[in-house]
Design a protein around this motif. Structure first.
Motif, PDB file in Angstrom:
ATOM      1  N   ALA A 176      99.235  36.706  28.459  1.00  0.00           N
ATOM      2  CA  ALA A 176      99.174  38.052  29.792  1.00  0.00           C
ATOM      3  C   ALA A 176      98.729  39.355  29.172  1.00  0.00           C
ATOM      4  N   SER A 177      97.673  39.396  28.355  1.00  0.00           N
ATOM      5  CA  SER A 177      96.893  40.547  27.773  1.00  0.00           C
ATOM      6  C   SER A 177      95.761  41.053  28.700  1.00  0.00           C
ATOM      7  N   VAL A 178      95.235  40.504  29.554  1.00  0.00           N
ATOM      8  CA  VAL A 178      94.037  40.673  30.353  1.00  0.00           C
ATOM      9  C   VAL A 178      94.364  41.001  31.818  1.00  0.00           C
ATOM     10  N   ASP A 179      93.646  41.889  32.062  1.00  0.00           N
ATOM     11  CA  ASP A 179      93.697  42.356  33.675  1.00  0.00           C
ATOM     12  C   ASP A 179      92.741  41.698  34.783  1.00  0.00           C
ATOM     13  N   LEU A 180      91.782  41.569  33.891  1.00  0.00           N
ATOM     14  CA  LEU A 180      90.619  40.769  34.818  1.00  0.00           C
ATOM     15  C   LEU A 180      89.862  39.737  34.075  1.00  0.00           C
TER      16      LEU A 180
ATOM     17  N   ALA B 286      91.538  22.711  32.546  1.00  0.00           N
ATOM     18  CA  ALA B 286      92.070  23.249  31.440  1.00  0.00           C
ATOM     19  C   ALA B 286      91.393  24.723  31.279  1.00  0.00           C
ATOM     20  N   VAL B 287      90.189  25.145  31.723  1.00  0.00           N
ATOM     21  CA  VAL B 287      89.859  26.296  31.733  1.00  0.00           C
ATOM     22  C   VAL B 287      90.676  27.207  32.407  1.00  0.00           C
ATOM     23  N   LEU B 288      91.106  26.730  33.795  1.00  0.00           N
ATOM     24  CA  LEU B 288      91.902  27.440  34.709  1.00  0.00           C
ATOM     25  C   LEU B 288      93.201  28.021  33.991  1.00  0.00           C
ATOM     26  N   ALA B 289      93.796  26.814  33.519  1.00  0.00           N
ATOM     27  CA  ALA B 289      95.037  27.161  32.614  1.00  0.00           C
ATOM     28  C   ALA B 289      95.054  27.972  31.557  1.00  0.00           C
ATOM     29  N   SER B 290      93.937  28.072  30.864  1.00  0.00           N
ATOM     30  CA  SER B 290      93.524  28.825  29.739  1.00  0.00           C
ATOM     31  C   SER B 290      93.419  30.247  30.382  1.00  0.00           C
ATOM     32  N   PHE B 291      92.685  30.511  31.527  1.00  0.00           N
ATOM     33  CA  PHE B 291      92.731  31.964  32.222  1.00  0.00           C
ATOM     34  C   PHE B 291      94.119  32.344  32.729  1.00  0.00           C
ATOM     35  N   ALA B 292      94.648  31.467  33.395  1.00  0.00           N
ATOM     36  CA  ALA B 292      96.118  31.759  33.765  1.00  0.00           C
ATOM     37  C   ALA B 292      96.939  32.177  32.488  1.00  0.00           C
ATOM     38  N   ARG B 293      96.804  31.764  31.441  1.00  0.00           N
ATOM     39  CA  ARG B 293      97.540  32.125  29.952  1.00  0.00           C
ATOM     40  C   ARG B 293      97.511  33.452  29.686  1.00  0.00           C
ATOM     41  N   VAL B 294      96.116  33.823  29.762  1.00  0.00           N
ATOM     42  CA  VAL B 294      95.725  35.322  29.227  1.00  0.00           C
ATOM     43  C   VAL B 294      95.784  36.308  30.226  1.00  0.00           C
ATOM     44  N   LEU B 295      95.949  35.841  31.522  1.00  0.00           N
ATOM     45  CA  LEU B 295      96.129  36.946  32.609  1.00  0.00           C
ATOM     46  C   LEU B 295      97.440  37.477  32.769  1.00  0.00           C
TER      47      LEU B 295
ATOM     48  N   PRO C  45     100.451  39.023  34.845  1.00  0.00           N
ATOM     49  CA  PRO C  45     101.049  38.618  35.903  1.00  0.00           C
ATOM     50  C   PRO C  45     100.212  39.153  37.260  1.00  0.00           C
ATOM     51  N   ASP C  46      99.849  40.380  37.272  1.00  0.00           N
ATOM     52  CA  ASP C  46      99.395  41.173  38.279  1.00  0.00           C
ATOM     53  C   ASP C  46      97.669  40.959  38.159  1.00  0.00           C
ATOM     54  N   GLY C  47      97.259  40.171  37.246  1.00  0.00           N
ATOM     55  CA  GLY C  47      95.789  40.095  36.873  1.00  0.00           C
ATOM     56  C   GLY C  47      94.760  39.529  38.080  1.00  0.00           C
ATOM     57  N   LEU C  48      93.662  39.778  37.854  1.00  0.00           N
ATOM     58  CA  LEU C  48      92.569  39.233  38.697  1.00  0.00           C
ATOM     59  C   LEU C  48      91.714  37.860  38.068  1.00  0.00           C
ATOM     60  N   LEU C  49      91.303  37.012  38.964  1.00  0.00           N
ATOM     61  CA  LEU C  49      90.425  35.939  38.324  1.00  0.00           C
ATOM     62  C   LEU C  49      89.195  36.083  39.340  1.00  0.00           C
ATOM     63  N   VAL C  50      87.917  36.134  38.797  1.00  0.00           N
ATOM     64  CA  VAL C  50      86.653  36.089  39.792  1.00  0.00           C
ATOM     65  C   VAL C  50      85.933  35.115  39.197  1.00  0.00           C
TER      66      VAL C  50
END
Length: 147
Positions: A102-106, A121-130, A132-137
């Motif tokens: 939970a350290s990344v905004d985007l 697995a990569v999507l779970a990894s992205f979810a872990r570092v984002l 709660p109000d983060g964005l994924l593109v």
């Protein structure tokens, strides 16, 4: 390109801005779109490749970390793209070791998922570092157009 830049040979696997090709428009366009989303944010460029996109994002972001599995690509990016808000790390995007929860905004990840055996697995990894109000593109090629 600086004299200390580590040469990175164009193989067709990853986009390289020194190789003018039709795909340049698609690659640059993705990052141009993401630059506004990155404004003032902590950004992760997952599977950053050669590093040009991370460098573009650093123009507007609070900070950018580009992560790539290739040691050669990371060495090249570190030598070529120097910016006070930009860092590059070698790593596996399915784990993102060294990036806090939970350290990344985007998170941006362009043309990555299609190369992975386990995209979940990569999507779970992205979810872990984002945050709660983060964005994924993300982007992935249209198989009908590129097969």
């Amino acid at each position: 390109m600086s004299e200390t830049t580590t040469p990175l040979v164009f193989t067709g696997e990853r986009y390289h801005p020194d190789e003018p090709r039709e795909m340049a428009y698609e690659h640059w366009h993705r990052y141009a779109f993401a630059m506004e989303l990155a404004r003032g944010r902590v950004v992760l460029d997952a599977a950053c490749g050669e590093g040009y996109g991370s460098a573009l994002l650093a123009r507007t972001a609070a900070s950018v970390v580009g992560v790539d599995l290739s040691a050669a690509a990371v060495a090249h990016a570190r030598a070529r793209y120097v910016h006070p808000r930009l860092a590059f790390h070698e790593g596996d995007v399915t784990r993102l070791e060294g990036i806090d929860e939970a350290s990344v905004d985007l998170v941006v990840s362009f043309e990555t998922l299609e190369h992975l055996a386990d995209p979940d697995a990569v999507l779970a990894s992205f979810a872990r570092v984002l945050k709660p109000d983060g964005l994924l593109v993300v982007s992935t090629p249209d198989k009908h157009s590129y097969s």
